[in-house]
Design an enzyme around this catalytic site. Structure first.
Site, PDB file in Angstrom:
ATOM      1  N   ASN A 147       4.415   8.646   5.697  1.00 50.17           N
ATOM      2  CA  ASN A 147       3.896   8.047   4.462  1.00 50.17           C
ATOM      3  C   ASN A 147       3.780   9.043   3.319  1.00 50.17           C
ATOM      4  OD1 ASN A 147       1.700   9.471   5.422  1.00 50.17           O
ATOM      5  ND2 ASN A 147       0.423   7.680   5.803  1.00 50.17           N
ATOM      6  N   HIS A 333      -8.908   3.893   0.772  1.00 50.99           N
ATOM      7  CA  HIS A 333      -7.831   4.755   1.267  1.00 50.99           C
ATOM      8  C   HIS A 333      -6.606   3.919   1.654  1.00 50.99           C
ATOM      9  CE1 HIS A 333      -6.857   8.593   3.808  1.00 50.99           C
ATOM     10  NE2 HIS A 333      -5.878   8.254   2.989  1.00 50.99           N
TER      11      HIS A 333
END
Length: 386
Positions: A147, A333
């Site tokens: 990611n 997040h």
């Protein structure tokens, strides 16, 4: 047979998705540095679905149960009576995400009598006490690069949102207003500004590459200096430390792992050296920034804006001051948990499990701790307290 204990975040409030905004993902085989994407023997999910929530199960249930293993999934991870704590003593493998971390403290390591492997589904294993993992001989792995691009795109979005003061303008439109002066009085161009990254690993370097076309002056600091050809191609200025770099920057983005050297780095002292009206972006870890010092810097005008999606603890309590401080662009997040990223880190988690069960070596680039020592990418990125 193994017991796998997996901690994932809750499903959407309106239920697990029955359909998605897009039908497919772009097909990629390699990351920018040539590393291949995860290569498990197979996956049991269509790419682009929600895998990081409880019902998504990281796409692991069929694979594990068909091979005789037990999978326990929960979002209840905090407190001595949590489902996680009750299931931990006989778990062989623990999996969680940085976005909803199962904090593996020394006390939890003591409880986990059978623990052999911890997997971070994503990047960033600072929620794991690496000294305790070393002492217990537990292997720690994460899905390196899965990611990184997702986070770097989030960083660029947040920089532009703060500098252009996008979020307040959106609120004006949402509320039916149209006063142009209200929405431009804190809006600037990014062009010509000095932008610096604390750490220039996979995420930091990806941010620099994406910012170069904006005609900004790029700076970085990292304990591993980039090759000269990379510095020259992006016209980068290297600084020996964050303390040397931040006074010259209009925008600073933090892309460093959390370890003893970075914890609390952006406190009162370092913030006081930043340009008045600078912007600070933190998609790394909440503990790298001093919570209350950030609030004071925004209130005083030392910082013109602060954005990020990392907090401590996670999830952040409702009264966390970053929720209500002025001129912020905080998100929960999410930067590394796009549906694209989830496909990659779910596949990488399965790849690691396949290697573990078959007795094959786990990729070096996935390893954080092995054989009682920092290993692989962990030896490059982390340090222990000892």
């Amino acid at each position: 047979m193994a017991k796998v204990l997996c901690v994932l975040y809750d499903d959407p409030t309106d239920g697990y998705p029955k359909e998605y905004a897009r039908d497919a993902l772009p097909q990629l085989t390699h990351y920018p540095d040539g590393q291949t994407l995860p290569t498990p023997s197979g996956i049991d999910f269509p790419p682009g679905v929600l895998l990081g929530s409880v019902s998504g199960e990281l796409g692991l249930r069929n694979f594990l149960e068909d091979n005789g293993h037990t999978l326990v999934i929960t979002s209840d991870k905090d407190g001595v009576d949590s489902v996680f704590d009750r299931e931990l003593p006989d778990a062989d493998i623990v999996i969680s995400q940085p976005f909803w971390p199962a904090y593996m403290t020394p006390e939890r390591f003591e409880k986990a009598r059978n623990l052999k492997l911890i997997i971070t589904a994503g990047i960033g294993s600072d929620h794991i006490d690496l000294d305790a993992a070393a002492e217990k001989g537990v292997t720690v792995a994460e899905i390196t690069y899965s990611n990184s691009i997702s986070v770097s795109e989030h960083v660029v979005m947040m920089i532009l949102s703060l500098v252009r003061d996008y979020l307040p303008a959106w609120e004006v439109v949402k509320e039916g207003g149209w006063n142009i002066a209200d929405v431009v009085k804190r809006s600037y161009d990014l062009e010509g500004m000095h932008v610096g990254t604390v750490a220039a690993g996979r995420i930091g370097l990806a941010v620099l590459k994406r910012l170069a076309p904006f005609d900004v002056h790029l700076h970085y600091t990292d304990r591993h200096r980039l090759p000269r050809e990379v510095e020259e191609s992006l016209n980068l200025t290297w600084h020996e430390s964050a303390a040397d770099m931040v006074p010259v920057c209009d925008v600073v983005t933090i892309n460093a792992p959390l370890h003893p050297e970075t914890e609390g780095l952006f406190g009162e002292e370092l913030l006081s050296t930043m340009k008045r009206g600078a912007y600070l972006i933190n998609t790394a870890r909440g503990q790298i920034a001093d919570r209350d010092a950030i609030v004071r810097a925004l209130q005083s005008g030392r910082l013109a804006g602060y954005a990020g999606d990392v907090w401590y603890p996670q999830p952040a309590p409702p009264d966390h001051p970053w929720r209500t401080m002025p001129h912020h662009g905080m998100t929960p997040h999410m930067s590394g948990s796009s549906l694209t990223a989830q496909t990659r880190y779910a596949a990488g988690t399965r790849e690691i499990l396949e290697c573990f069960f078959e007795g094959r070596p786990i990729r070096e680039e996935y390893l954080i701790m092995a054989g009682g020592h920092l290993a692989g990418v962990g030896a490059h990125s982390y340090s222990t307290k000892k």
